[in-house]
Motif scaffolding. Structure first.
Motif, PDB file in Angstrom:
ATOM      1  N   ALA A   1     -76.052  86.330 102.825  1.00  0.00           N
ATOM      2  CA  ALA A   1     -75.025  85.537 102.044  1.00  0.00           C
ATOM      3  C   ALA A   1     -73.721  86.407 102.185  1.00  0.00           C
ATOM      4  CB  ALA A   1     -75.460  85.259 100.754  1.00  0.00           C
ATOM      5  N   PHE A   2     -73.713  87.692 102.142  1.00  0.00           N
ATOM      6  CA  PHE A   2     -72.534  88.576 102.378  1.00  0.00           C
ATOM      7  C   PHE A   2     -71.994  88.186 103.479  1.00  0.00           C
ATOM      8  CE2 PHE A   2     -70.439  92.276 103.128  1.00  0.00           C
ATOM      9  CZ  PHE A   2     -69.178  92.343 102.123  1.00  0.00           C
ATOM     10  N   ASP A   3     -72.931  88.238 104.784  1.00  0.00           N
ATOM     11  CA  ASP A   3     -72.461  88.193 106.085  1.00  0.00           C
ATOM     12  C   ASP A   3     -71.929  86.965 106.198  1.00  0.00           C
ATOM     13  OD1 ASP A   3     -73.220  91.049 106.580  1.00  0.00           O
ATOM     14  OD2 ASP A   3     -75.132  90.166 107.439  1.00  0.00           O
ATOM     15  N   ARG A   4     -72.507  85.923 105.716  1.00  0.00           N
ATOM     16  CA  ARG A   4     -72.075  84.582 105.980  1.00  0.00           C
ATOM     17  C   ARG A   4     -70.795  83.815 104.876  1.00  0.00           C
ATOM     18  NH1 ARG A   4     -78.116  81.969 107.307  1.00  0.00           N
ATOM     19  NH2 ARG A   4     -78.308  83.199 108.894  1.00  0.00           N
ATOM     20  N   ARG A   5     -70.485  84.905 104.115  1.00  0.00           N
ATOM     21  CA  ARG A   5     -69.496  84.224 102.908  1.00  0.00           C
ATOM     22  C   ARG A   5     -68.185  83.598 103.455  1.00  0.00           C
ATOM     23  NH1 ARG A   5     -68.711  89.660 103.884  1.00  0.00           N
ATOM     24  NH2 ARG A   5     -66.413  90.434 103.914  1.00  0.00           N
ATOM     25  N   ASP A   6     -67.879  83.758 104.830  1.00  0.00           N
ATOM     26  CA  ASP A   6     -66.823  83.356 105.276  1.00  0.00           C
ATOM     27  C   ASP A   6     -66.967  81.782 105.654  1.00  0.00           C
ATOM     28  OD1 ASP A   6     -65.055  85.405 104.946  1.00  0.00           O
ATOM     29  OD2 ASP A   6     -65.493  86.317 107.012  1.00  0.00           O
ATOM     30  N   THR A   7     -68.245  81.381 105.893  1.00  0.00           N
ATOM     31  CA  THR A   7     -68.679  80.049 106.127  1.00  0.00           C
ATOM     32  C   THR A   7     -68.951  79.207 105.101  1.00  0.00           C
ATOM     33  OG1 THR A   7     -70.997  80.680 106.605  1.00  0.00           O
ATOM     34  CG2 THR A   7     -69.439  80.682 108.419  1.00  0.00           C
ATOM     35  N   TYR A   8     -69.010  79.743 103.799  1.00  0.00           N
ATOM     36  CA  TYR A   8     -69.572  79.013 102.563  1.00  0.00           C
ATOM     37  C   TYR A   8     -68.596  77.886 102.327  1.00  0.00           C
ATOM     38  CZ  TYR A   8     -70.974  77.706  97.952  1.00  0.00           C
ATOM     39  OH  TYR A   8     -71.421  77.260  96.767  1.00  0.00           O
ATOM     40  N   ASP A   9     -68.933  76.681 101.987  1.00  0.00           N
ATOM     41  CA  ASP A   9     -68.167  75.699 101.612  1.00  0.00           C
ATOM     42  C   ASP A   9     -67.819  75.852 100.135  1.00  0.00           C
ATOM     43  OD1 ASP A   9     -67.001  73.242 101.171  1.00  0.00           O
ATOM     44  OD2 ASP A   9     -68.944  71.733 101.382  1.00  0.00           O
ATOM     45  N   THR A  10     -66.641  76.225  99.989  1.00  0.00           N
ATOM     46  CA  THR A  10     -66.005  76.636  98.646  1.00  0.00           C
ATOM     47  C   THR A  10     -65.794  75.252  97.864  1.00  0.00           C
ATOM     48  OG1 THR A  10     -63.734  76.612  99.508  1.00  0.00           O
ATOM     49  CG2 THR A  10     -64.979  78.704  99.122  1.00  0.00           C
ATOM     50  N   ALA A  11     -66.191  74.182  98.562  1.00  0.00           N
ATOM     51  CA  ALA A  11     -66.041  72.969  97.845  1.00  0.00           C
ATOM     52  C   ALA A  11     -67.285  72.621  96.720  1.00  0.00           C
ATOM     53  CB  ALA A  11     -65.981  71.645  98.702  1.00  0.00           C
ATOM     54  N   ARG A  12     -68.190  73.602  97.042  1.00  0.00           N
ATOM     55  CA  ARG A  12     -69.536  73.499  96.130  1.00  0.00           C
ATOM     56  C   ARG A  12     -69.368  74.578  95.235  1.00  0.00           C
ATOM     57  NH1 ARG A  12     -73.575  70.388  99.157  1.00  0.00           N
ATOM     58  NH2 ARG A  12     -72.870  70.049 100.966  1.00  0.00           N
ATOM     59  N   ALA A  13     -69.255  74.353  94.051  1.00  0.00           N
ATOM     60  CA  ALA A  13     -68.891  75.438  92.994  1.00  0.00           C
ATOM     61  C   ALA A  13     -69.959  76.267  92.608  1.00  0.00           C
ATOM     62  CB  ALA A  13     -68.424  74.786  91.698  1.00  0.00           C
ATOM     63  N   ASP A  14     -71.491  75.720  92.696  1.00  0.00           N
ATOM     64  CA  ASP A  14     -72.519  76.439  92.654  1.00  0.00           C
ATOM     65  C   ASP A  14     -73.159  77.006  93.820  1.00  0.00           C
ATOM     66  OD1 ASP A  14     -74.968  77.469  91.465  1.00  0.00           O
ATOM     67  OD2 ASP A  14     -75.526  75.403  90.747  1.00  0.00           O
TER      68      ASP A  14
ATOM     69  N   ASP B   1     -69.025  80.174  91.313  1.00  0.00           N
ATOM     70  CA  ASP B   1     -69.714  81.078  92.516  1.00  0.00           C
ATOM     71  C   ASP B   1     -68.605  80.878  93.691  1.00  0.00           C
ATOM     72  OD1 ASP B   1     -71.733  81.589  90.955  1.00  0.00           O
ATOM     73  OD2 ASP B   1     -73.076  80.161  91.809  1.00  0.00           O
ATOM     74  N   ALA B   2     -68.001  79.673  93.953  1.00  0.00           N
ATOM     75  CA  ALA B   2     -67.283  79.306  95.261  1.00  0.00           C
ATOM     76  C   ALA B   2     -66.132  80.092  94.866  1.00  0.00           C
ATOM     77  CB  ALA B   2     -66.967  77.845  94.964  1.00  0.00           C
ATOM     78  N   ASP B   3     -65.575  80.371  93.572  1.00  0.00           N
ATOM     79  CA  ASP B   3     -64.177  81.387  93.584  1.00  0.00           C
ATOM     80  C   ASP B   3     -64.604  82.536  94.025  1.00  0.00           C
ATOM     81  OD1 ASP B   3     -62.814  79.372  92.607  1.00  0.00           O
ATOM     82  OD2 ASP B   3     -63.046  79.701  90.672  1.00  0.00           O
ATOM     83  N   VAL B   4     -65.852  83.157  93.345  1.00  0.00           N
ATOM     84  CA  VAL B   4     -66.440  84.628  93.654  1.00  0.00           C
ATOM     85  C   VAL B   4     -66.476  84.783  95.128  1.00  0.00           C
ATOM     86  CG1 VAL B   4     -68.190  86.100  93.266  1.00  0.00           C
ATOM     87  CG2 VAL B   4     -67.326  84.692  91.535  1.00  0.00           C
ATOM     88  N   ILE B   5     -66.959  83.668  95.541  1.00  0.00           N
ATOM     89  CA  ILE B   5     -67.095  84.027  97.292  1.00  0.00           C
ATOM     90  C   ILE B   5     -65.848  84.008  98.002  1.00  0.00           C
ATOM     91  CG2 ILE B   5     -68.214  82.984  99.321  1.00  0.00           C
ATOM     92  CD1 ILE B   5     -70.460  81.866  97.528  1.00  0.00           C
ATOM     93  N   ALA B   6     -65.000  83.254  97.668  1.00  0.00           N
ATOM     94  CA  ALA B   6     -63.588  83.193  98.144  1.00  0.00           C
ATOM     95  C   ALA B   6     -62.950  84.551  97.746  1.00  0.00           C
ATOM     96  CB  ALA B   6     -62.802  82.042  97.627  1.00  0.00           C
ATOM     97  N   ALA B   7     -62.948  85.108  96.870  1.00  0.00           N
ATOM     98  CA  ALA B   7     -62.417  86.462  96.468  1.00  0.00           C
ATOM     99  C   ALA B   7     -63.021  87.407  97.144  1.00  0.00           C
ATOM    100  CB  ALA B   7     -62.443  86.541  95.001  1.00  0.00           C
ATOM    101  N   ALA B   8     -64.407  87.198  97.440  1.00  0.00           N
ATOM    102  CA  ALA B   8     -65.200  88.391  98.315  1.00  0.00           C
ATOM    103  C   ALA B   8     -64.616  88.085  99.550  1.00  0.00           C
ATOM    104  CB  ALA B   8     -66.633  88.238  98.275  1.00  0.00           C
ATOM    105  N   GLY B   9     -64.064  87.079 100.142  1.00  0.00           N
ATOM    106  CA  GLY B   9     -63.515  87.304 101.420  1.00  0.00           C
ATOM    107  C   GLY B   9     -62.514  88.278 101.653  1.00  0.00           C
ATOM    108  N   ARG B  10     -61.784  88.325 100.595  1.00  0.00           N
ATOM    109  CA  ARG B  10     -60.507  89.312 100.688  1.00  0.00           C
ATOM    110  C   ARG B  10     -60.861  90.552  99.983  1.00  0.00           C
ATOM    111  NH1 ARG B  10     -59.239  84.500  98.388  1.00  0.00           N
ATOM    112  NH2 ARG B  10     -59.212  85.467  96.139  1.00  0.00           N
TER     113      ARG B  10
END
Length: 190
Positions: free
Chosen positions: A59-72, A10-19
């Motif tokens: 969640a989409f609006d806050r995706r840039d603040t997600y802690d990508t150290a948390r995989a789930d 999930d963290a990878d997906v959120i990081a990719a969604a940032g771009r």
């Protein structure tokens, strides 16, 4: 030689969604059903679809603040939906009270065992609904994140942004109240 395909976290997906925002759809596809089901159990199907959709908008609006150290991302998403449910707290309390009242007023006439079993289940459901309605919103959130959303105590703590010790004490208090509502032994089972 077998080719192993790695599913992105999930963290990878959120990081990719940032771009590339379109990647966020993967997170939606993975978790929408669970978020919807949780919201439906808390507030009923009428509000659940709106709350589930709003959860993913937030969640989409806050995706840039997600802690990508948390995989789930489940605890994060359940935290968002829990906050949205809190805004609808009166609706949840009304729903629980209606369930409790409906169970208390249900028909008991036919002697058929199947009907008797359903009546017993309705009575228990009504007692549970009444007990849930009496819980503080904070205790109810913890209990339902663990029981209905399937989060463990640490994940519930992450979802609600509170210490794990607070989750443990709220969960203990809520479980005790539910046991009393069902007239079960209140002995420590933990």
């Amino acid at each position: 030689m077998d080719l192993v395909v790695m599913t992105p976290s999930d963290a990878d997906v959120i990081a990719a969604a940032g771009r590339t925002p379109e990647h966020f759809a993967v997170l939606f596809d993975r978790h929408y059903a669970a978020i919807y089901a949780y919201a439906a159990r808390r507030l009923g199907p009428d509000l659940a679809e709106d709350l589930a959709s709003e959860t993913f908008l937030v969640a989409f609006d806050r995706r840039d603040t997600y802690d990508t150290a948390r995989a789930d991302a489940r605890p994060w998403l359940f935290g968002i939906v829990s906050n949205l449910v809190m805004r609808h707290g009166r609706a949840e309390s009304r729903r629980l009270k209606l369930l409790a009242r409906a169970a208390a007023e249900g028909p008991v006439d036919p002697p058929d065992e199947v009907v008797a079993g359903r009546v017993d289940a309705a009575v228990v459901r009504g007692r549970l609904a009444a007990a849930l309605a009496r819980l503080s919103l904070a205790d109810r959130d913890v209990l339902l994140l663990v029981a209905w959303a399937g989060l463990n105590q640490q994940e519930a703590a992450e979802a609600l942004g509170i210490p794990a010790g607070t989750v443990r004490s709220r969960l203990h208090r809520a479980r005790q109240a539910m046991r009393r509502a069902l007239d079960l032994d209140v002995e420590e089972s933990e």
